[in-house]
Design a protein around this motif. Structure first.
Motif, short mmCIF file in Angstrom:
data_model
loop_
_atom_site.label_atom_id
_atom_site.label_comp_id
_atom_site.label_asym_id
_atom_site.label_seq_id
_atom_site.Cartn_x
_atom_site.Cartn_y
_atom_site.Cartn_z
N ARG A 1 6.11 0.20 -10.33
CA ARG A 1 7.09 0.92 -11.13
C ARG A 1 6.82 2.43 -11.13
O ARG A 1 7.40 3.15 -11.94
CB ARG A 1 7.07 0.38 -12.56
N ILE A 2 5.94 2.87 -10.25
CA ILE A 2 5.63 4.28 -10.14
C ILE A 2 5.92 4.73 -8.71
O ILE A 2 6.03 3.92 -7.80
CB ILE A 2 4.16 4.59 -10.50
N GLU A 3 6.02 6.03 -8.54
CA GLU A 3 6.26 6.61 -7.22
C GLU A 3 4.94 6.81 -6.48
O GLU A 3 3.88 6.93 -7.10
CB GLU A 3 6.99 7.94 -7.36
N PRO A 4 4.98 6.89 -5.15
CA PRO A 4 3.76 7.26 -4.41
C PRO A 4 3.34 8.69 -4.75
O PRO A 4 4.15 9.48 -5.28
CB PRO A 4 4.20 7.14 -2.94
N PRO A 5 2.09 9.06 -4.51
CA PRO A 5 1.65 10.43 -4.81
C PRO A 5 2.51 11.48 -4.11
O PRO A 5 2.71 11.44 -2.91
CB PRO A 5 0.20 10.45 -4.29
N TRP A 6 3.05 12.41 -4.89
CA TRP A 6 3.96 13.42 -4.35
C TRP A 6 3.62 14.83 -4.83
O TRP A 6 4.01 15.82 -4.19
CB TRP A 6 5.40 13.11 -4.77
N LYS A 7 2.88 14.96 -5.92
CA LYS A 7 2.60 16.27 -6.50
C LYS A 7 1.30 16.81 -5.93
O LYS A 7 0.24 16.22 -6.13
CB LYS A 7 2.51 16.16 -8.03
N ILE B 1 -0.88 10.90 -17.70
CA ILE B 1 -2.01 11.08 -16.79
C ILE B 1 -1.46 11.32 -15.39
O ILE B 1 -0.29 11.02 -15.11
CB ILE B 1 -2.95 9.86 -16.81
N GLN B 2 -2.30 11.87 -14.53
CA GLN B 2 -1.96 12.04 -13.12
C GLN B 2 -2.79 11.04 -12.32
O GLN B 2 -4.01 11.18 -12.22
CB GLN B 2 -2.24 13.48 -12.66
N LEU B 3 -2.14 10.06 -11.74
CA LEU B 3 -2.83 9.02 -10.98
C LEU B 3 -3.03 9.48 -9.54
O LEU B 3 -2.09 9.95 -8.89
CB LEU B 3 -2.02 7.73 -10.99
N THR B 4 -4.25 9.32 -9.04
CA THR B 4 -4.54 9.63 -7.64
C THR B 4 -4.38 8.37 -6.80
O THR B 4 -4.15 7.27 -7.32
CB THR B 4 -5.96 10.20 -7.51
N ILE B 5 -4.54 8.53 -5.50
CA ILE B 5 -4.43 7.37 -4.61
C ILE B 5 -5.56 6.38 -4.86
O ILE B 5 -5.40 5.16 -4.63
CB ILE B 5 -4.41 7.84 -3.14
N ALA C 1 0.84 -1.20 0.00
CA ALA C 1 0.00 0.00 0.00
C ALA C 1 0.87 1.24 0.00
O ALA C 1 1.92 1.29 0.64
CB ALA C 1 -0.93 0.00 1.21
N MET C 2 0.43 2.26 -0.73
CA MET C 2 1.15 3.53 -0.81
C MET C 2 0.46 4.57 0.07
O MET C 2 -0.76 4.53 0.26
CB MET C 2 1.22 4.03 -2.25
N GLU C 3 1.25 5.49 0.58
CA GLU C 3 0.70 6.58 1.37
C GLU C 3 0.00 7.58 0.46
O GLU C 3 0.49 7.91 -0.63
CB GLU C 3 1.82 7.29 2.14
N HIS D 1 -5.66 20.01 -2.02
CA HIS D 1 -6.82 19.11 -1.93
C HIS D 1 -6.39 17.65 -1.89
O HIS D 1 -6.90 16.86 -1.09
CB HIS D 1 -7.75 19.37 -3.12
N HIS D 2 -5.46 17.25 -2.76
CA HIS D 2 -4.97 15.88 -2.78
C HIS D 2 -3.61 15.86 -3.49
O HIS D 2 -3.12 16.89 -3.97
CB HIS D 2 -5.96 14.94 -3.49
N TYR D 3 -3.02 14.68 -3.55
CA TYR D 3 -1.72 14.49 -4.19
C TYR D 3 -1.86 13.47 -5.31
O TYR D 3 -2.69 12.55 -5.23
CB TYR D 3 -0.68 14.01 -3.17
N VAL D 4 -1.04 13.63 -6.35
CA VAL D 4 -1.10 12.76 -7.52
C VAL D 4 0.30 12.30 -7.88
O VAL D 4 1.31 12.86 -7.42
CB VAL D 4 -1.76 13.47 -8.72
#
Length: 268
Positions: free
Chosen positions: A150-156, A122-126, A77-79, A175-178
């Motif tokens: 193969r992707i990073e956890p939401p940081w943007k 695309i910008q993936l959300t949690i 699970a990612m934060e 509001h959230h991170y992507v």
């Protein structure tokens, strides 16, 4: 014995008794001289339920695949947001170039087996990341399969004003991170003692539910795409390629094309 078994699978006639692969996708013949003792020794299952995938991986590639520890095989699970450690969260500009253009780093399969690749940025959300994780872990057989991100956890950070709020007053709150990804980015990888047909059905289901164009791939598909692009360039006899037209500003095309067409020549 293993070498003779593989030879029998290729040369011997089809036996009336057939065995069905996972989820009923293919029927494979069993050679007549494959008796119950040989089947039980190799796979510890009955003759009627033997699948060609089990024979293939036990005979050919089972010894070449090294599985990680069982606790590390499912997707973790990612934060939903980065940890700032007492520092005030920093707002971030939109910077849509984070999802524009091709991916130059994570565009190959590290384990040379299977995965999901993004065809557009695309910008993936949690929520998208949790969708991938829950679906894959549900179908993942940890006894012989593993999955890696193969992707990073939401940081943007993405800012958003509340509904009905007037314009002005400065930049809105976070509001959230992507996680921004580009075209050609490998999102997740699947590996282990498994065939592509056995994991294609849930990889395809995940790809259709993502907010971008995605495709389940294998190493053979990537090699085929690269070979096809190379053959198209070698067999092309038309001198007026899109790249040459832009480089020489034919018909004054620089007045109406996008600035990014001068970099990627209308590919992205």
């Amino acid at each position: 014995m293993l070498k003779s078994l593989v030879t029998n699978l290729r040369t011997k006639p089809v036996c009336p008794l057939m065995c069905q692969s996972v989820r009923g996708r293919k029927f494979w013949p069993i050679p007549p001289n494959l008796n119950r003792n040989t089947v039980t020794t190799l796979s510890r299952i009955s003759y009627q339920t033997l699948t060609i995938s089990m024979i293939f991986f036990m005979c050919v590639s089972a010894a070449d695949i090294e599985l990680p520890p069982e606790a590390e095989r499912p997707l973790v699970a990612m934060e939903p947001m980065p940890t700032w450690h007492g520092v005030r969260p920093r707002k971030y500009p939109r910077q849509m170039h984070d999802i524009r253009g091709p991916e130059l780093v994570n565009n190959q399969l590290l384990h040379k087996q299977y995965g999901i690749i993004a065809l557009t940025g695309i910008q993936l959300t949690i929520n998208h990341i949790n969708l991938i994780r829950t679906s894959i872990n549900h179908h993942l057989n940890v006894a012989k399969m593993f999955a890696v991100w193969r992707i990073e956890p939401p940081w943007k950070p993405v800012t958003k004003k509340s509904q009905g709020k007037r314009h002005g007053g400065g930049k809105a709150s976070i509001h959230h991170y992507v996680t921004p990804i580009r075209a050609g980015q490998v999102i997740v990888e699947i590996g282990g003692r498994v065939e592509f047909d056995d994991c294609y059905y849930f990889l395809e289901s995940i790809s259709k539910r993502l907010p971008c164009d995605a495709f389940p791939i294998s190493q053979e598909i990537l090699n085929h795409w690269e070979r096809e692009d190379r053959e198209l360039k070698e067999k092309n006899i038309n001198p007026f390629t899109f790249e040459r037209v832009i480089q020489h500003n034919m018909q004054g095309c620089h007045h109406w094309i996008s600035p990014y067409d001068k970099i990627w020549y209308a590919k992205y």
